[in-house]
Design a protein around this motif. Structure first.
Motif, PDB file in Angstrom:
ATOM      1  N   ALA A  56      -1.523  -5.657  -0.170  1.00 60.16           N
ATOM      2  CA  ALA A  56      -2.011  -4.738  -0.955  1.00 60.16           C
ATOM      3  C   ALA A  56      -3.218  -3.764  -0.093  1.00 60.16           C
TER       4      ALA A  56
ATOM      5  N   THR B 295      -2.448   5.382   4.839  1.00 57.53           N
ATOM      6  CA  THR B 295      -3.089   5.858   3.529  1.00 57.53           C
ATOM      7  C   THR B 295      -3.627   7.016   3.702  1.00 57.53           C
TER       8      THR B 295
ATOM      9  N   THR C 298      -1.014   5.522  -0.787  1.00 57.05           N
ATOM     10  CA  THR C 298      -0.457   4.412   0.367  1.00 57.05           C
ATOM     11  C   THR C 298       0.918   4.293   0.318  1.00 57.05           C
TER      12      THR C 298
ATOM     13  N   VAL D 127       4.308   3.063   0.815  1.00 57.03           N
ATOM     14  CA  VAL D 127       4.912   1.773   0.880  1.00 57.03           C
ATOM     15  C   VAL D 127       6.112   1.631   1.166  1.00 57.03           C
TER      16      VAL D 127
ATOM     17  N   ARG E 242       1.620   3.491  -3.521  1.00 53.90           N
ATOM     18  CA  ARG E 242       0.707   2.869  -4.289  1.00 53.90           C
ATOM     19  C   ARG E 242      -0.523   3.760  -4.643  1.00 53.90           C
TER      20      ARG E 242
ATOM     21  N   SER F 159      -0.264   0.510 -13.119  1.00 58.53           N
ATOM     22  CA  SER F 159      -0.531  -1.081 -13.163  1.00 58.53           C
ATOM     23  C   SER F 159      -1.799  -1.598 -13.635  1.00 58.53           C
TER      24      SER F 159
ATOM     25  N   ARG G 102      -4.896   1.955 -10.973  1.00 61.31           N
ATOM     26  CA  ARG G 102      -3.885   1.768  -9.962  1.00 61.31           C
ATOM     27  C   ARG G 102      -2.408   1.993 -10.639  1.00 61.31           C
TER      28      ARG G 102
ATOM     29  N   VAL H 151       2.196   2.799  -9.348  1.00 62.27           N
ATOM     30  CA  VAL H 151       3.150   2.862  -8.349  1.00 62.27           C
ATOM     31  C   VAL H 151       3.840   4.157  -8.669  1.00 62.27           C
TER      32      VAL H 151
END
Length: 185
Positions: free
Chosen positions: A82, A87, A98, A100, A113, A138, A177, A179
């Motif tokens: 996490a 970033t 960020t 992924v 993310r 999320s 948060r 995705v």
């Protein structure tokens, strides 16, 4: 006898996979490797018995290490914790993306993310034509989507919208948060 069959099956599958990856025809690969088309056809069907020289020639033509032709494919597992990954920070809002998973060759998507806080919304200018963004929230709440018609999302909600028009991500609660998958068509 079963031990001899397994490597031939692996070689056959590897040759088919790598030839498909290159987009080359059976005839073209055989020609470039200096072998008969029938020999390559037999190898791809698992009925041939390749020499080391033949496999080396094929690995050169297919631009892969020799081992990739003779070892079984192992699943590649990638874990990004996490707090890891490259970033990127917004200059105009409390918004952090960020990376992924970047888009591998022949695929057309990136996965991020998102961490955002209430305040100034993150407005994105249109991306290149055909981009579609997919967001799964999320935690927290957010307004996401087209600037003129954002949709309020709660945890677990999903939205897809054209990324080639101006769009927005605005956190409505602390600790929001998500995705984001940016799909390039």
């Amino acid at each position: 006898m079963a031990e001899r069959g397994a490597p031939l099956d692996v070689i056959a599958a590897s040759l088919r996979r790598e030839r498909a990856r290159t987009g080359l025809s059976l005839s073209e690969v055989a020609k470039r490797a200096g072998i008969a088309k029938s020999t390559l056809s037999q190898l791809e069907s698992g009925s041939g018995n390749p020499s080391v020289e033949t496999l080396w020639a094929l690995s050169v033509v297919l631009d892969v290490p020799f081992a990739r032709l003779v070892e079984p494919v192992r699943p590649q597992v990638q874990v990004i914790r996490a707090d890891e990954g490259p970033t990127f920070y917004s200059e105009r809002s409390d918004y952090v993306a960020t990376l992924v998973a970047s888009c591998p060759p022949n695929a057309r998507r990136d996965i991020f993310r998102i961490a955002a806080e209430p305040g100034t919304p993150r407005r994105s200018d249109p991306h290149m034509p055909g981009v579609v963004e997919h967001v799964v929230l999320s935690s927290g709440r957010a307004l996401v989507g087209l600037v003129d018609e954002p949709v309020e999302l709660a945890p677990g909600d999903y939205i897809a919208y054209p990324g080639d028009v101006e769009h927005i991500f605005q956190a409505l609660e602390p600790g929001t948060r998500a995705v984001l998958v940016s799909e390039h068509t």
